[in-house]
Design a protein around this motif. Structure first.
Motif, mmCIF file in Angstrom:
data_model
loop_
_atom_site.group_PDB
_atom_site.id
_atom_site.type_symbol
_atom_site.label_atom_id
_atom_site.label_comp_id
_atom_site.label_asym_id
_atom_site.label_seq_id
_atom_site.Cartn_x
_atom_site.Cartn_y
_atom_site.Cartn_z
ATOM 1 N N ALA A 25 0.944 -1.252 0.055
ATOM 2 C CA ALA A 25 0.041 -0.033 -0.051
ATOM 3 C C ALA A 25 0.938 1.217 0.048
ATOM 4 O O ALA A 25 1.914 1.333 0.818
ATOM 5 C CB ALA A 25 -1.032 -0.126 1.145
ATOM 6 N N GLN A 26 0.436 2.273 -0.936
ATOM 7 C CA GLN A 26 1.069 3.466 -0.813
ATOM 8 C C GLN A 26 0.150 4.523 -0.519
ATOM 9 O O GLN A 26 -0.922 4.476 -0.986
ATOM 10 C CB GLN A 26 1.827 3.885 -2.305
ATOM 11 N N VAL A 88 -17.179 -2.764 -1.646
ATOM 12 C CA VAL A 88 -16.479 -1.891 -0.425
ATOM 13 C C VAL A 88 -16.319 -3.330 0.799
ATOM 14 O O VAL A 88 -17.258 -4.021 0.991
ATOM 15 C CB VAL A 88 -17.435 -0.848 0.116
ATOM 16 N N ARG A 89 -15.040 -3.187 1.293
ATOM 17 C CA ARG A 89 -14.748 -3.968 2.525
ATOM 18 C C ARG A 89 -14.487 -3.318 3.558
ATOM 19 O O ARG A 89 -13.845 -2.455 3.607
ATOM 20 C CB ARG A 89 -13.721 -4.820 2.145
ATOM 21 N N LEU A 90 -15.407 -3.660 4.724
ATOM 22 C CA LEU A 90 -14.941 -2.792 5.939
ATOM 23 C C LEU A 90 -13.808 -3.582 6.533
ATOM 24 O O LEU A 90 -13.573 -4.922 6.653
ATOM 25 C CB LEU A 90 -16.177 -2.893 6.809
ATOM 26 N N TRP A 91 -12.946 -2.816 7.383
ATOM 27 C CA TRP A 91 -11.720 -3.206 7.780
ATOM 28 C C TRP A 91 -11.580 -2.707 9.141
ATOM 29 O O TRP A 91 -11.513 -1.606 9.442
ATOM 30 C CB TRP A 91 -10.529 -3.278 6.956
ATOM 31 N N ASP A 92 -11.388 -3.468 10.417
ATOM 32 C CA ASP A 92 -11.366 -2.928 11.768
ATOM 33 C C ASP A 92 -9.896 -2.215 11.821
ATOM 34 O O ASP A 92 -9.074 -2.526 11.765
ATOM 35 C CB ASP A 92 -11.177 -4.277 12.695
ATOM 36 N N GLU A 93 -10.324 -0.703 12.162
ATOM 37 C CA GLU A 93 -9.098 0.236 12.177
ATOM 38 C C GLU A 93 -8.883 0.683 13.644
ATOM 39 O O GLU A 93 -8.150 1.577 13.930
ATOM 40 C CB GLU A 93 -9.461 1.480 11.452
ATOM 41 N N SER A 129 -2.592 -3.635 6.478
ATOM 42 C CA SER A 129 -3.147 -4.694 7.028
ATOM 43 C C SER A 129 -4.237 -5.764 6.530
ATOM 44 O O SER A 129 -4.286 -6.953 6.577
ATOM 45 C CB SER A 129 -3.869 -3.995 8.130
ATOM 46 N N TYR A 130 -5.030 -5.129 5.505
ATOM 47 C CA TYR A 130 -5.713 -5.977 4.940
ATOM 48 C C TYR A 130 -5.117 -6.708 3.932
ATOM 49 O O TYR A 130 -5.328 -7.873 3.598
ATOM 50 C CB TYR A 130 -7.045 -5.120 3.909
#
Length: 142
Positions: A25-26, A88-93, A129-130
């Motif tokens: 990721a950038q 869309v994918r939700l990701w615990d942040e 992280s994802y």
């Protein structure tokens, strides 16, 4: 496939983009918030322009895993994104912004610059992280 990562806040949206293989990721910058529908349209246009097939949005859960006021705002934004036809994918942040802050402090970034880029760095952490999770899952890990 590329992935677009978002750290959605009240004033800004931090942006990150994966490489074409979906490994790293950038940071892409920060989008200043405006009207909800306009923000979603800008994100949709960016996803199309950059060839992102999936949007990963950080969901700020409470410590007990529940959804607080900010999480509900993020879910509202996600609903508008999905109306644009985006996957869309939700990701615990949890802890992402504090981790971004620690990283920026450790690398000597001055306070004024930290304020400008912290949401972008948080978006990178969310997306990375994802991506790491996907890589581990693809290899048969947990």
């Amino acid at each position: 496939m590329r992935f677009l990562g978002l750290d959605v806040g009240d004033r800004t949206i931090g942006l990150a983009l994966s490489d074409p293989l979906g490994v790293t990721a950038q940071g892409l910058g920060v989008l200043k918030r405006g009207k909800l529908s306009d923000d979603a349209a800008k994100v949709a246009a960016l996803a199309k322009e950059r060839g992102a097939g999936e949007i990963v949005v950080g969901l700020p859960r409470a410590m007990d895993g529940g959804l607080g006021p900010q999480a509900r705002k993020v879910l509202e934004f996600v609903a508008v994104l999905e109306r644009h036809g985006l996957k869309v994918r939700l990701w615990d942040e949890r802890f992402t912004t504090s981790a971004a802050e620690r990283y920026l402090i450790q690398t000597g970034v001055r306070r004024e610059k930290r304020r400008r880029i912290i949401d972008q760095v948080a978006a990178v952490l969310i997306l990375q992280s994802y991506l790491d999770y996907r890589q581990k899952s693809d290899r048969g890990g947990t």
